[in-house]
Design a protein around this motif. Structure first.
Motif, mmCIF file in Angstrom:
data_model
loop_
_atom_site.group_PDB
_atom_site.id
_atom_site.type_symbol
_atom_site.label_atom_id
_atom_site.label_comp_id
_atom_site.label_asym_id
_atom_site.label_seq_id
_atom_site.Cartn_x
_atom_site.Cartn_y
_atom_site.Cartn_z
ATOM 1 N N THR A 1 0.816 -1.127 -0.053
ATOM 2 C CA THR A 1 -0.009 -0.229 0.153
ATOM 3 C C THR A 1 0.848 1.249 -0.097
ATOM 4 O O THR A 1 1.855 1.280 0.650
ATOM 5 C CB THR A 1 -1.050 -0.047 1.146
ATOM 6 O OG1 THR A 1 -1.826 -1.076 1.169
ATOM 7 C CG2 THR A 1 -1.788 1.230 1.402
ATOM 8 N N SER B 1 4.191 6.710 0.972
ATOM 9 C CA SER B 1 4.682 8.027 0.743
ATOM 10 C C SER B 1 5.523 7.981 -0.369
ATOM 11 O O SER B 1 6.275 7.072 -0.869
ATOM 12 C CB SER B 1 5.451 8.635 1.987
ATOM 13 O OG SER B 1 6.211 9.734 1.757
ATOM 14 N N TYR C 1 3.145 8.929 9.070
ATOM 15 C CA TYR C 1 2.540 7.987 8.448
ATOM 16 C C TYR C 1 1.125 7.744 9.034
ATOM 17 O O TYR C 1 0.968 7.951 10.111
ATOM 18 C CB TYR C 1 3.315 6.621 8.237
ATOM 19 C CG TYR C 1 4.630 6.787 7.733
ATOM 20 C CD1 TYR C 1 4.888 7.230 6.086
ATOM 21 C CD2 TYR C 1 5.694 6.966 8.345
ATOM 22 C CE1 TYR C 1 6.009 7.132 5.755
ATOM 23 C CE2 TYR C 1 6.824 7.263 7.825
ATOM 24 C CZ TYR C 1 7.292 7.144 6.646
ATOM 25 O OH TYR C 1 8.391 7.406 6.067
ATOM 26 N N LEU D 1 -1.803 7.468 -6.775
ATOM 27 C CA LEU D 1 -1.612 8.872 -6.581
ATOM 28 C C LEU D 1 -1.490 9.734 -7.850
ATOM 29 O O LEU D 1 -2.207 10.809 -7.960
ATOM 30 C CB LEU D 1 -0.108 8.688 -6.020
ATOM 31 C CG LEU D 1 0.526 10.165 -5.772
ATOM 32 C CD1 LEU D 1 0.050 11.059 -4.783
ATOM 33 C CD2 LEU D 1 1.879 9.995 -5.436
ATOM 34 N N GLU E 1 -7.646 5.705 -2.640
ATOM 35 C CA GLU E 1 -6.482 6.343 -2.208
ATOM 36 C C GLU E 1 -6.636 7.734 -2.187
ATOM 37 O O GLU E 1 -7.171 8.319 -3.271
ATOM 38 C CB GLU E 1 -5.310 5.687 -2.867
ATOM 39 C CG GLU E 1 -4.925 4.461 -2.894
ATOM 40 C CD GLU E 1 -3.592 4.078 -3.495
ATOM 41 O OE1 GLU E 1 -2.902 4.979 -3.508
ATOM 42 O OE2 GLU E 1 -3.341 3.027 -3.807
ATOM 43 N N ASN E 2 -6.313 8.534 -0.965
ATOM 44 C CA ASN E 2 -6.303 9.886 -1.119
ATOM 45 C C ASN E 2 -4.937 10.386 -0.255
ATOM 46 O O ASN E 2 -4.767 9.958 0.817
ATOM 47 C CB ASN E 2 -7.504 10.467 -0.221
ATOM 48 C CG ASN E 2 -8.805 10.382 -1.034
ATOM 49 O OD1 ASN E 2 -9.085 11.377 -1.838
ATOM 50 N ND2 ASN E 2 -9.544 9.068 -0.850
ATOM 51 N N HIS E 3 -4.184 11.166 -1.173
ATOM 52 C CA HIS E 3 -2.931 11.513 -0.820
ATOM 53 C C HIS E 3 -2.865 12.929 -0.611
ATOM 54 O O HIS E 3 -3.354 13.611 -1.471
ATOM 55 C CB HIS E 3 -1.872 11.245 -1.695
ATOM 56 C CG HIS E 3 -1.729 9.657 -1.770
ATOM 57 N ND1 HIS E 3 -0.770 8.647 -1.070
ATOM 58 C CD2 HIS E 3 -2.307 8.687 -2.446
ATOM 59 C CE1 HIS E 3 -0.918 7.447 -1.517
ATOM 60 N NE2 HIS E 3 -1.781 7.525 -2.334
ATOM 61 N N THR F 1 4.638 13.145 0.320
ATOM 62 C CA THR F 1 3.278 12.989 0.185
ATOM 63 C C THR F 1 2.910 12.100 1.439
ATOM 64 O O THR F 1 4.014 11.305 1.904
ATOM 65 C CB THR F 1 2.799 12.025 -1.014
ATOM 66 O OG1 THR F 1 3.325 10.724 -0.699
ATOM 67 C CG2 THR F 1 3.391 12.568 -2.237
ATOM 68 N N ARG G 1 -0.280 9.474 2.846
ATOM 69 C CA ARG G 1 -1.744 8.818 2.650
ATOM 70 C C ARG G 1 -2.622 9.066 3.680
ATOM 71 O O ARG G 1 -2.585 8.883 4.985
ATOM 72 C CB ARG G 1 -1.386 7.461 2.410
ATOM 73 C CG ARG G 1 -2.524 6.772 2.029
ATOM 74 C CD ARG G 1 -2.498 5.205 1.518
ATOM 75 N NE ARG G 1 -3.834 4.594 1.361
ATOM 76 C CZ ARG G 1 -3.861 3.639 0.399
ATOM 77 N NH1 ARG G 1 -2.679 3.068 -0.317
ATOM 78 N NH2 ARG G 1 -5.021 2.978 0.231
ATOM 79 N N THR H 1 -10.087 10.548 5.092
ATOM 80 C CA THR H 1 -10.735 10.873 3.979
ATOM 81 C C THR H 1 -12.280 11.369 4.108
ATOM 82 O O THR H 1 -12.712 12.159 3.389
ATOM 83 C CB THR H 1 -10.508 9.824 2.985
ATOM 84 O OG1 THR H 1 -9.208 9.481 2.867
ATOM 85 C CG2 THR H 1 -11.290 10.055 1.682
#
Length: 386
Positions: free
Chosen positions: A190, A193, A215, A269, A300-302, A319, A321, A327
């Motif tokens: 997963t 970063s 993280y 991403l 996924e949202n970064h 980045t 996550r 989210t």
């Protein structure tokens, strides 16, 4: 400003695996000229206080800052207090640290071509301040505090990299490739970063700072629950090779296959087409920005920060996550803002009822913004309809 995330100017090399950790080296064929990064260490025993420059402050764990130097004469410079030694055998040999203090702004210009900024905190502050002002219209559902102070205080939790099982060992044993200027870090496959710097020497100096990055909670648990991820082994069919030229061709095809596979792994991403970017600072031909996603549920949202050259090449990025809960909070705030904090209109946009929306607001930790008697009334109405 909206746009996609693109790792322009970087090539992925085969990953290295340690338990649940997968590190994908990101290499430049040529270093990016005109920008260098170094590190400034802070005393991390106590939280630091950051003045955002708009009358608000926040408190957080800040182990170090990055200092960007740009221009034709940009040269690498030693981090504050750097010492060359075999080991800190006694306290007198310990690394010097800058004294703990209140930091002025997320990004602070120190000279004509030097900018001190707080890595990752630019991105996190952008997320924390998302629609921070609260209701723009004094609807009856919202408290006076919500109208006057908005979402203050707003808090989120994250785990330091040193707490992620296996990460310290992975960083210690993995090979740093020639020309490596970055890494894509996966936990249990997963994406956790992406970290990129302008120059290979910068990366070597900053490689271990991944242990001090932040993280998400889910990644911390993935590292504990997943024992190992599979390694990818290059396979070349012997019957296709009868000369060195054949071997070079097969090796090149394997490299291309790995590059395609890495692009697929990064799709969460790079596939987002609606990142909202905010310019933080212009540095000659480079620009420092931070970005937020469109908060797509169940995807996924970064969030992150980056420095890009005017020709589009990615010079620096970090980045983070977001967890599913983060989210959902971002999606809820963005939808409330889009409908001017009107509960009825927002509930309609979310295809739910005002009573259910009230429950979501409370579960997201924003219940203090709602008038208790109005929220209770909406919930009673919802139970009667149910």
């Amino acid at each position: 400003m909206s746009g996609k995330f693109a790792a322009t100017g970087l090539v992925a090399r085969p990953a290295q695996v340690w338990g649940a950790i997968r590190l994908v080296p990101l290499v430049r064929e040529e270093p990016l000229v005109g920008l260098r990064l170094d590190r400034r260490v802070y005393d991390a025993d106590d939280p630091s206080i950051v003045d955002l420059g708009d009358g608000t402050c926040y408190q957080s764990f800040i182990p170090h800052a990055f200092v960007a130097s740009w221009g034709a004469d940009a040269e690498p410079s030693a981090a504050f207090g750097t010492q060359l030694q075999e080991r800190p055998a006694t306290p007198s040999h310990a690394k010097m640290r800058a004294p703990r203090r209140a930091l002025r702004r997320m990004a602070h210009r120190e000279s004509s071509n030097r900018l001190r900024f707080l890595p990752m905190h630019l991105a996190l502050e952008g997320y924390l301040s998302l629609h921070f002002g609260g209701p723009s219209i004094v609807w009856e559902e919202w408290t006076d505090r919500a109208v006057r102070k908005g979402l203050s205080p707003r808090m989120e939790e994250a785990f330091c990299g040193c707490a992620v099982r296996g990460l310290a060992d992975a960083l210690k044993v993995f090979e740093i490739h020639p020309g490596q200027c970055g890494v894509a870090l996966y936990v249990a496959d997963t994406l956790a970063s992406v970290f990129v710097v302008p120059h290979p020497a910068d990366y070597r100096a900053l490689h271990r700072t991944l242990l001090e990055d932040l993280y998400g909670e889910a990644l911390f648990h993935y590292a504990n629950y997943v024992e190992a991820v599979p390694d990818f082994v290059v396979g070349i069919e012997s019957e296709r090779v009868s000369s060195l030229a054949d071997l070079r061709r097969e090796a090149a095809e394997q490299s291309l296959a790995w590059e395609r596979f890495h692009r697929l792994m990064l799709a969460g991403l790079t596939g987002e087409s609606a990142y909202t970017s905010e310019s933080v600072y212009r540095m000659g031909s480079f620009e420092l920005t931070r970005f937020l996603p469109s908060f797509r549920l169940d995807e996924e949202n970064h969030i992150g920060e980056r420095i890009t050259h005017e020709d589009g090449r990615l010079a620096y990025c970090k980045t983070f996550r977001l967890s599913p809960a983060q989210t959902r909070r971002g999606h809820l705030l963005a939808t409330l803002r889009a409908h001017e904090w009107d509960l009825v209109a927002t509930a309609s946009a979310l295809r739910t009822t005002p009573s259910e929306l009230t429950r979501r607001i409370r579960e997201s930790g924003f219940d203090g913004l709602l008038r208790p008697h109005v929220a209770d009334r909406l919930e009673r109405e919802g139970r009667r309809r149910g």
